[in-house]
Enzyme design. Structure first.
Site, PDB file in Angstrom:
ATOM      1  N   HIS A  68     -25.296  51.765  61.147  1.00 44.57           N
ATOM      2  CA  HIS A  68     -24.814  52.434  62.368  1.00 44.57           C
ATOM      3  C   HIS A  68     -24.987  51.420  63.506  1.00 44.57           C
ATOM      4  CE1 HIS A  68     -26.713  55.888  60.160  1.00 44.57           C
ATOM      5  NE2 HIS A  68     -25.777  56.646  60.698  1.00 44.57           N
ATOM      6  N   ASP A  86     -28.522  51.123  64.793  1.00 46.20           N
ATOM      7  CA  ASP A  86     -29.553  50.509  63.935  1.00 46.20           C
ATOM      8  C   ASP A  86     -29.691  49.024  64.209  1.00 46.20           C
ATOM      9  OD1 ASP A  86     -29.202  52.918  62.557  1.00 46.20           O
ATOM     10  OD2 ASP A  86     -27.922  51.990  61.032  1.00 46.20           O
TER      11      ASP A  86
HETATM   12  C1  XUL Z   1     -27.572  61.986  57.563  1.00 47.14           C
HETATM   13  C2  XUL Z   1     -26.871  60.943  56.820  1.00 47.14           C
HETATM   14  C3  XUL Z   1     -26.351  59.785  57.613  1.00 47.14           C
HETATM   15  C4  XUL Z   1     -25.034  59.263  57.178  1.00 47.14           C
HETATM   16  C5  XUL Z   1     -24.467  58.185  58.070  1.00 47.14           C
HETATM   17  O1  XUL Z   1     -28.103  62.986  56.763  1.00 47.14           O
HETATM   18  O2  XUL Z   1     -26.753  61.007  55.615  1.00 47.14           O
HETATM   19  O3  XUL Z   1     -27.316  58.777  57.577  1.00 47.14           O
HETATM   20  O4  XUL Z   1     -25.098  58.751  55.882  1.00 47.14           O
HETATM   21  O5  XUL Z   1     -24.445  58.557  59.398  1.00 47.14           O
END
Ligand code: XUL
Ligand code: CO
Length: 440
Positions: free
Chosen positions: A104, A107
């Site tokens: 993300h 991150d």
């Molecule tokens: C949340 C989740 C996230 C997604 C990406 O439960 O799984 O980490 O994978 O945003």
């Protein structure tokens, strides 16, 4: 020169099932050929950035447990910390020999004071990643935007009552697709973080559905405009963080996609833990995506069956994983997708080595599950049974019921004329479970 975070460990070797070295693979040999293809190319493993390198080890009752040299209590310069984090992350990817990683925006870059600063920080890290990818051969499985942690998103991103939050979220997704595209990412993920609601007393459901539909269409239009070749994936989840999440499960997401004319543009990233929260099995969700033609990728992290929340544990249940990979193989395997570990250590697992051990175990379990699934698929005992079970549907009278030839009264006439009086046939579940057990 390495950062030294993992001591002198630079490469996890494959040593086979008899090795007692726990810092070695026992079942995952990337070069082993299964069903005519290398294991690495079947499984397409990815390591996630957030749980491994950004999460401090907190839970609702306690704060940070991990001590990492790039955390804010150790370095105050955000960009310097982000680069050290990237150095360690790429050392871990390389040691594990995984081909892919995922992140993300939040991150990987320090949080700026506004949108422009966030974009500038992200682009600086993308430059750094570009260089690291070319040095290591690592590839990006998917990028995504964190549209849930910052308080501006507390009432949703695309489904927010405030159009400025929608705009901020859309602009952020634009920068994250640009970053993913620059890094040659094979997919772009949209997990609907806070797209859901806590109480109907303050919520206009119909409007929020329209907003979310337009938002995803904007993403798809932009993907085509810039020529991004990756797949757009939605990740279903039934609850958490909000009580009711709009992307409940695969079937719900498919209905949403149809409603907004997106079913040929968007696929699903299915997470084991989310399937369990939805009251399904992982294999059910995978089979449903296969049946609807929207299977994309997986997050192979399990939930604890006793806790009602998202525990994001590394997978270790080989029999369950074999059934999951069997459905993935039936759905045609991965194309742009892969096996991402959206998994975190338990908060008492403090040692750098624990990060390696967790992934080694997860990858070895996947390899065992996958090999069992491949053997099951190749023997075809299960698929032949299913084929025979539905064989009656190839008889011409049966086909007329489905192809529009027969109306309801024609069918009634047929039943009467042929004195149709079906004999129940055994479903043979125990026999089939015993067949599965032969491969485990
Ligand atoms: C949340 C989740 C996230 C997604 C990406 O439960 O799984 O980490 O994978 O945003
Ligand atoms: Co996930």
């Amino acid at each position: 020169m390495t950062t030294g975070f993992f001591g002198d460990i630079t490469k996890i070797p494959f040593e086979g099932a008899d090795s007692q070295n726990m810092l070695a693979f026992h079942h995952y040999d990337p070069d082993e050929i299964v069903m005519g293809k290398r294991m690495e190319d079947h499984l397409r493993f990815a390591v996630c950035y957030w749980h491994n390198f950004a999460w401090p080890g907190g839970d609702p009752f306690g704060g940070q447990t991990f001590d990492r040299p790039w955390f804010p209590d150790r370095i105050s310069d955000g960009m310097q910390a982000a680069k050290l984090k990237a150095d360690v992350a790429f050392e871990m990817f390389t040691a594990l020999g995984v081909p892919f990683y995922c992140f993300h925006d939040a991150d990987v870059r320090p949080e700026g004071s506004n949108f422009a600063e966030n974009t500038k920080n992200l682009n600086e890290i993308v430059d750094y990643f570009e260089q690291k990818q070319s040095e290591t051969g690592m590839k990006l499985l998917w990028g995504t935007a964190n549209l849930f942690s910052n308080r501006r998103f507390m009432s949703g991103a695309a489904t927010n009552p405030d159009p400025d939050v929608f705009a901020y979220a859309a602009a952020t997704v634009k920068t994250c697709i640009d970053a993913t595209n620059r890094l040659g990412g094979e997919n772009y993920v949209l997990w609907g973080g806070r797209e859901g609601y806590e109480t109907l007393l303050n919520t206009d459901l119909a409007r929020e559905d329209q907003q979310l539909g337009r938002f995803i269409n904007l993403v798809v239009e932009y993907k085509h405009k810039i020529g991004f070749k990756g797949t757009i994936l939605i990740e279903p989840k039934p609850q958490e963080p909000t009580k009711h999440q709009y992307d409940y499960d695969v079937a719900t997401v498919y209905g949403f996609l149809r409603r907004h004319c997106l079913e040929n543009e968007v696929r699903v990233n299915i997470e084991q833990g989310h399937a369990i929260l939805a009251g399904h099995s992982f294999e059910h969700e995978l089979a449903m995506a296969g049946a609807l033609g929207i299977f994309g990728s997986i997050d192979m992290n399990r939930n604890d069956y006793q806790s009602g929340w998202d525990t994001d544990q590394f997978p270790n249940n080989v029999p369950e994983m074999a059934l999951a990979f069997y459905e993935i193989i039936k759905a045609g395997g991965f194309t742009t997708g892969g096996t991402n570990f959206d998994a975190k250590l338990r908060r008492q697992s403090l040692d750098p080595e624990d990060l390696l051990l967790a992934h080694i175990g997860g990858m070895d379990c996947c390899a065992r599950g996958f090999k069992a699934a491949a053997a099951m698929y190749e023997e075809a005992a299960l698929s032949n049974f299913v084929k025979d079970r539905y064989a009656g549907w190839s008889n011409p009278e049966a086909m007329k019921m489905l192809d529009g030839t027969y109306s309801l009264d024609d069918i009634a006439a047929y039943v009467e004329a042929a004195d149709v009086n079906p004999d129940p046939v055994s479903g043979k579940q125990e026999y089939l479970e015993n067949v599965v057990n032969r491969f485990l």
